[in-house]
Motif scaffolding. Structure first.
Motif, mmCIF file in Angstrom:
data_model
loop_
_atom_site.group_PDB
_atom_site.id
_atom_site.type_symbol
_atom_site.label_atom_id
_atom_site.label_comp_id
_atom_site.label_asym_id
_atom_site.label_seq_id
_atom_site.Cartn_x
_atom_site.Cartn_y
_atom_site.Cartn_z
ATOM 1 N N THR A 421 0.757 -1.563 0.021
ATOM 2 C CA THR A 421 0.045 0.176 0.597
ATOM 3 C C THR A 421 0.651 1.001 0.194
ATOM 4 O O THR A 421 0.205 2.340 -0.378
ATOM 5 N N GLU A 422 1.868 0.754 0.249
ATOM 6 C CA GLU A 422 2.997 2.587 0.734
ATOM 7 C C GLU A 422 3.640 2.892 -0.294
ATOM 8 O O GLU A 422 4.026 3.977 -1.224
ATOM 9 N N SER A 425 1.182 4.070 -2.304
ATOM 10 C CA SER A 425 0.796 5.510 -2.357
ATOM 11 C C SER A 425 1.367 6.633 -2.772
ATOM 12 O O SER A 425 1.324 7.515 -2.880
ATOM 13 N N ARG A 426 2.841 6.154 -2.868
ATOM 14 C CA ARG A 426 3.779 6.717 -4.189
ATOM 15 C C ARG A 426 3.587 7.008 -5.224
ATOM 16 O O ARG A 426 4.232 8.247 -5.889
ATOM 17 N N TRP A 436 -4.398 7.299 1.333
ATOM 18 C CA TRP A 436 -3.234 7.334 2.785
ATOM 19 C C TRP A 436 -3.509 5.968 2.977
ATOM 20 O O TRP A 436 -4.908 5.067 2.570
ATOM 21 N N SER A 437 -2.918 5.574 3.863
ATOM 22 C CA SER A 437 -2.891 4.135 3.644
ATOM 23 C C SER A 437 -3.537 4.207 5.281
ATOM 24 O O SER A 437 -5.242 3.633 5.346
ATOM 25 N N GLU A 446 -2.353 -3.765 4.494
ATOM 26 C CA GLU A 446 -2.313 -2.940 3.218
ATOM 27 C C GLU A 446 -3.814 -2.189 2.724
ATOM 28 O O GLU A 446 -3.959 -2.214 2.194
ATOM 29 N N GLU A 496 14.476 5.069 3.859
ATOM 30 C CA GLU A 496 12.509 4.868 5.456
ATOM 31 C C GLU A 496 13.127 4.280 6.205
ATOM 32 O O GLU A 496 12.103 3.635 6.621
#
Length: 525
Positions: A421-422, A425-426, A436-437, A446, A496
Motif C-alpha cells: 500500500t505504501e 501511495s507513492r 492515505w493508508s 495493506e 525510509e
C-alpha cells in the motif's frame, strides 16, 4: 501539436521541481523586503521610542538570526514551494481518510483573513470584541441543535485536545463523586482514532480496547464482559475508521451508564451524519466536532484547528473556561464554573476557524447540512462499489453500504505482486493524487482509507478511480515501476529505514540543523 485524449481520465502529470533552498540559505546580508521609516521626533517625545521602556531582562542580548531577503525573492520562494506541494486546491483530494480534506468555500477564506479578524488580539477588552463573541455564541447554538448537546466550548485547539478535555471532565466528575480511585478504566475500540486511547492514558486511565466481531461492528458481548465498577468512561467514534456505522450504539451507551460510566463521542468527521443522527439520541454525555474538517476550514496538517467540545447540562460545570454566553444585549466570558478542569488552551482557540464554520453552517441551513450528509454517503458508496471491481482490492468486514469512508485492503494484490500500500501511495502522487493508508498498526492488512466528501463531483471520483485502477494494473504488469515511485514528483523516494524514528537524521529548526551539520563536519575532519 500532440492531441490530448481527454476521454482518458489518468492525467499526464508532472510536479514542478525547483530544487529550492530553504529560506535561511537565501539570506543576503543587508537585503530588505521593506524599509521602515524613522519614527518622527514628535512621536518619540510623546510616547518614547518603544524600546527603552522594555524591561532590561526582556531585551535580547543579540538580534535574532533571521534571513535577510528582498520582497520579490520571498514571493518567488514561497510560490515555488507551493508548486511542489499537493493539496485540496490543486488536485482531486480523496485519500486523506479520517482527515476529511475537502473544498473550503473561498468566501469563507475572505472572511477569515479580513483585518477585522487578523487584527484581533486575545487580550482585548470584552467590550471591543462583541462581534466575534456573537459568532462564537451563535455557532454554539447551531452545534447544540446539530448534536443535541447543551453547551459548547471552542477552546480546544484540535480534536485530540478535545478528547483530552473530555477525559479530564470524566476524571473531574468522578473525583467530585469520590470515585476516582475506584473508576480507573476507559473503554474504547480498536478502529476508533488512536488519540482516544492516548489522551485517556495521559490522564492516567487504564485502556481497555474492544475488537470487532466478524462483521466489523464493535463486539457488544465483549463490552458486557469488561464493563464493571472500575469503568470511568467509554469513548468511541461512530462510524469508526472502517466506515461502518454501529446501529446498536445506544445499547453500548446504556450498558456503560448502568455501570456508572460517562460516554463521550468522537465526531471528528461528521460529514455523513449531519441532520441524520445526533449524539444526544445515541446516549452520549459529550461529543466533539472538528471544525477544521467537517465545517469548512482546511485541515492544514494539524492547524489552525478547533475541536468544538459539547456537553450535556450536568457536565457544564466541569467545562474548560471561560464559556461565551449572552447577557442581555451583550456577550460575556463566563469563568464561573465551579468544578472547571481549567484551560486546555489559552484564550478561545482559533476564532478564524469558528468564523469559517459559522459562515458554512449559515450558508447551508438545516436542509443544506442534511444534503451534505446524503451526498457524502452517496459519493462514498459510489467509490466503494467501483473499487470493489479493481483487481487485488477488497473491503474487509460487512459487505454493502458504508458511511462516509472505507478502510480498504490491498492484501491480495500484495500477495500476488509484492507491491504494498505504501508503494501505491507513492505512485498515486505521480498522477496528482493524495492517498492515505491507515493509522499504525495496520489492523487491516495493506490498508488504504479513502473518504470522498460532499464537495467532490462524479467526474472527480471517476478521475481518482481511473488512476487507482491504472496503478493496480501496473502492479501486476510492471511492479518495479510502482515500487520505485514516485517518478514525477519534486522529491523522489526517500530512504525510509529509520528516518522518522532516528532523531540524528532530522532537525526541527535551522539552528539545530547548523549544530548537527557542524558535528558531522567535525567527525569527518
Amino acid at each position: 501539436m500532440q492531441k490530448i485524449n481527454r476521454d482518458h481520465k489518468v492525467r499526464n502529470y508532472h510536479q514542478a521541481k525547483w530544487d529550492e533552498p530553504i529560506i535561511f540559505e537565501l539570506h543576503q546580508s543587508g537585503e530588505r523586503g521593506i524599509t521602515l521609516p524613522q519614527v518622527e521626533q514628535e512621536i518619540v517625545d510623546h510616547v518614547g521610542d518603544g524600546i527603552t521602556a522594555i524591561p532590561a531582562e526582556m531585551v535580547r542580548k543579540t538580534a535574532p538570526k533571521l534571513p535577510e531577503i528582498s520582497q520579490n525573492r520571498v514571493l518567488r520562494h514561497y510560490l515555488r514551494l507551493s508548486q511542489e506541494t499537493l493539496g485540496a486546491a490543486f488536485n482531486v483530494e480523496i485519500g486523506q481518510g479520517t482527515c476529511t480534506m475537502k473544498y473550503s468555500p473561498k468566501i469563507n477564506e475572505a472572511f477569515a483573513s479580513s483585518p477585522k479578524m487578523s487584527e484581533l488580539h486575545p487580550l482585548q477588552d470584552v467590550s471591543t470584541v462583541q462581534g466575534i463573541l456573537e459568532v462564537m455564541y451563535k455557532l454554539d447554538l447551531c452545534l447544540r441543535e446539530i448534536s443535541g448537546m447543551d453547551t459548547f466550548s471552542f477552546q480546544p485547539g484540535s480534536g485530540t485536545q478535545s478528547l483530552f478535555a473530555m477525559a479530564s471532565i470524566v476524571h473531574a466528575y468522578h473525583e467530585k463523586n469520590g470515585e476516582n480511585d475506584q473508576r480507573d478504566e476507559i473503554i474504547t475500540t480498536i478502529f476508533s482514532h488512536p488519540s482516544q486511547a492516548a489522551t485517556a492514558a495521559v490522564k492516567g486511565y487504564k485502556i481497555i480496547t474492544l475488537h470487532p466481531d466478524e462483521d466489523g461492528f464493535p463486539d457488544i458481548e465483549k463490552l458486557k464482559a469488561v464493563v464493571s465498577e472500575r469503568t470511568a468512561g467509554f469513548v468511541v467514534a461512530n462510524p469508526e475508521d472502517t466506515g461502518i456505522y454501529n446501529p446498536r450504539i445506544k445499547e453500548f451507551t446504556k450498558i456503560v451508564h448502568d455501570a456508572g460510566g460517562i460516554c463521550y463521542y468522537d465526531q471528528a468527521n461528521a460529514n455523513g451524519l449531519l441532520g441524520i443522527t445526533r449524539a444526544k439520541e445515541a446516549g452520549f454525555d459529550m461529543c466533539f466536532f472538528n471544525l477544521h474538517k467537517t465545517f469548512s476550514t482546511p485541515h492544514a496538517c494539524g492547524g489552525p484547528a478547533t475541536g468544538a467540545l459539547g456537553v450535556v447540562d450536568r457536565l457544564k460545570e466541569f467545562m474548560p473556561g471561560p464559556l461565551v454566553e449572552q447577557q442581555g444585549e451583550s456577550y460575556i466570558l463566563n469563568d464561573n464554573l465551579k468544578h472547571s478542569i481549567g484551560k486546555v488552551r489559552s484564550f478561545q482557540g482559533v476564532p478564524q476557524t469558528v468564523l469559517r464554520a459559522y459562515a458554512w453552517v449559515r450558508a447551508l441551513g438545516a436542509e443544506g447540512l442534511k444534503d451534505v450528509a446524503k451526498i457524502a454517503v452517496l459519493n462514498n458508496n459510489y467509490l466503494y462499489h467501483k473499487i470493489a471491481g479493481i483487481r487485488g482490492a477488497s473491503a474487509p468486514y460487512i459487505k454493502g453500504k458504508r458511511l462516509e469512508q472505507v478502510r480498504y485492503s490491498w492484501e491480495q494484490l500484495t500477495k500476488e505482486t509484492g507491491v504494498t500500500t505504501e508503494d501505491i501511495s507513492r505512485r498515486m502522487a505521480d498522477f496528482a493524487h493524495q492517498y492515505w493508508s491507515s493509522h499504525h498498526p495496520f489492523i487491516v492488512p495493506e490498508p488504504f482509507t479513502l473518504e470522498p466528501t460532499e464537495s467532490l463531483s462524479k467526474a472527480d471520483l471517476d478521475e481518482y478511480i481511473a488512476s487507482l485502477t491504472y496503478v493496480a494494473s501496473e502492479a501486476y504488469t510492471n511492479p518495479k515501476k510502482v515500487k520505485d515511485a514516485p517518478h514525477n514528483s519534486s522529491i523522489h523516494r526517500v530512504d525510509e529505514q529509520d528516518y522518522f524514528d532516528n532523531p540524528d537524521k532530522w532537525a526541527i529548526s535551522w539552528r539545530s540543523y547548523l549544530k548537527k551539520a557542524k558535528q558531522v563536519e567535525a567527525v569527518r575532519s
